[in-house]
Scaffold this active site. Structure first.
Site, PDB file in Angstrom:
ATOM      1  N   SER A 143       0.895  -1.071   0.160  1.00 23.33           N
ATOM      2  CA  SER A 143       0.010  -0.098  -0.064  1.00 23.33           C
ATOM      3  C   SER A 143       0.868   1.389  -0.175  1.00 23.33           C
ATOM      4  O   SER A 143       1.761   1.562  -0.835  1.00 23.33           O
ATOM      5  CB  SER A 143      -0.857  -0.038   0.972  1.00 23.33           C
ATOM      6  OG  SER A 143      -1.794   1.070   1.140  1.00 23.33           O
ATOM      7  N   ASP A 297      -8.106  -5.255  -6.433  1.00 24.11           N
ATOM      8  CA  ASP A 297      -7.988  -4.212  -5.612  1.00 24.11           C
ATOM      9  C   ASP A 297      -8.732  -2.950  -6.175  1.00 24.11           C
ATOM     10  O   ASP A 297      -8.229  -2.309  -7.292  1.00 24.11           O
ATOM     11  CB  ASP A 297      -6.138  -3.704  -5.623  1.00 24.11           C
ATOM     12  CG  ASP A 297      -5.710  -2.955  -4.477  1.00 24.11           C
ATOM     13  OD1 ASP A 297      -6.678  -1.881  -4.136  1.00 24.11           O
ATOM     14  OD2 ASP A 297      -4.721  -3.115  -4.003  1.00 24.11           O
ATOM     15  N   HIS A 327      -7.680  -5.338  -1.829  1.00 25.01           N
ATOM     16  CA  HIS A 327      -6.541  -4.559  -1.334  1.00 25.01           C
ATOM     17  C   HIS A 327      -5.855  -5.426  -0.331  1.00 25.01           C
ATOM     18  O   HIS A 327      -4.459  -5.224  -0.155  1.00 25.01           O
ATOM     19  CB  HIS A 327      -6.772  -3.151  -0.778  1.00 25.01           C
ATOM     20  CG  HIS A 327      -5.683  -2.226  -0.411  1.00 25.01           C
ATOM     21  ND1 HIS A 327      -4.562  -2.179  -1.399  1.00 25.01           N
ATOM     22  CD2 HIS A 327      -5.088  -1.606   0.756  1.00 25.01           C
ATOM     23  CE1 HIS A 327      -3.648  -1.298  -0.812  1.00 25.01           C
ATOM     24  NE2 HIS A 327      -4.044  -1.109   0.384  1.00 25.01           N
TER      25      HIS A 327
END
Length: 355
Positions: A143, A297, A327
């Site tokens: 991330s 995602d 995600h």
């Protein structure tokens, strides 16, 4: 004769001690200076005599160093018996210098804007000044940790041999920014937020923040298939309250969240001085790379990372994490995804260096 004492293994978890590296003056991209900047970090394993076994694994949005530990351990690619893994906490996450712990008059909403490059430069100071390291076999992250990974390779191409950014991007996309704007609005509109000068963090705003996040962190298929039951939840509402509201009510400070949100919103390796553009910054990366988006995602879809890879050196691999976890395929919650990422880390470390 008694057996020798077993080799000590690192103890993991939020209650274990960590270290702090202090930088007397850290001038930020915005022009303001943190005096000092404190970078909280934890290490796993031992730095060898040649100082060539260090790996940097930055934290992610609101994550702390212990939240990265799922990818570190005996028998894994990031095995502390072989590698010296450094997990630096981002500026703004509540452990490193942040709105919640900065001295007056730089505290709370007066805290300066932080950019991804600021985090990487602070980490560079940590790695070079505290440890005397000049070569990094690998930088990786999930991330916002992936954004820092890209930035490391752009800012210090002579140093970073390999990168593995997973579920993250070198540039925050407009759709992603729209999501971040909704989070910001939820916190700032909350009763008791008081322009960031609250005395008690507004729980109502944090709960609203969590509810917005819940629609993005996992995919539509994750919810349709009721995969949340695998996390021990008994209903959809149980999952949203237990996992999401519980996550953001667990010591997360709203001003810290807003600082890191702003860092995320402005993420772009193309803003690096001398880079010229995002495309040129990506082309400058010399590191051997595996780029790993997750199939579903909603923040960082595979097509965005395919675009990034198309501008990177020949041989850069796009390897999509399959499945419905979106995600959070990169969040260490699903053993299948963890094994997939761990295998890629091992394979990348076995490949020749890009520098």
């Amino acid at each position: 004769m008694p057996d020798p004492e077993p080799t000590a293994r690192p103890r993991y978890g939020r209650d274990e001690p960590y270290e702090v590296f202090e930088i007397d003056d850290l001038t930020l991209d915005c022009g303001r200076t943190l005096r000092p900047a404190r970078i909280a970090y934890r290490t796993y394993g031992e730095l060898n005599a040649a100082k060539d076994n260090a790996i940097v694994y930055p934290t992610w949005y609101s994550g702390r160093h212990w939240d990265n530990e799922w990818l570190i351990g005996e028998g894994m690619a990031l095995d502390p018996d072989r590698w010296f893994v450094i997990v630096p906490n981002m500026l703004g996450n509540g452990l490193s210098t942040s709105p919640s712990n900065a001295p007056v008059p730089h505290d709370g909403p007066s805290f300066p804007p932080i950019r991804v490059r600021d985090n990487v430069e602070a980490q560079y100071r940590l790695v070079t000044e505290r440890f005397g390291i000049s070569t990094l076999p690998l930088v990786l992250g999930w991330s916002m940790g992936a954004g820092q990974t890209y930035q490391w390779a752009v800012s210090h191409p002579e140093m970073v041999q390999r990168i593995l950014p997973f579920c993250g991007s070198p540039r925050t996309a407009p759709h992603n920014q729209v999501f971040l704007d909704s989070l910001r609005a939820a916190l700032q509109a909350a009763v008791g937020f008081d322009g960031g000068r609250y005395t008690v963090p507004p729980a109502q705003g944090l709960r609203a923040f969590a509810r917005i996040y819940a629609g993005w962190g996992f995919s539509q298929a994750f919810y349709r298939d009721e995969e949340w039951r695998r996390l021990g939840n008994t209903s959809l509402e149980d999952f949203v309250v237990d996992f999401w509201e519980g996550f953001f009510l667990d010591g997360r400070d709203p001003n810290n969240l807003l600082t890191m949100l702003d860092t995320w919103w402005h993420g772009d390796v193309g803003a690096t001085p001398g880079a010229g553009s995002t495309e040129e910054a990506l082309a400058s990366i010399r590191a051997t790379a595996i780029v790993m988006p997750a199939e579903k995602d909603l923040y960082f879809p595979p097509e965005d990372e395919a675009w990034a890879v198309s501008h990177m050196r020949a041989g850069t691999e796009l390897r999509v994490i399959p499945g419905v976890w979106g995600h959070f395929a990169g969040g260490g919650k699903n053993p299948v995804d963890t094994a997939f990422i761990d295998a890629a880390v091992a394979e990348l470390l076995a490949r020749p260096s890009g520098i």
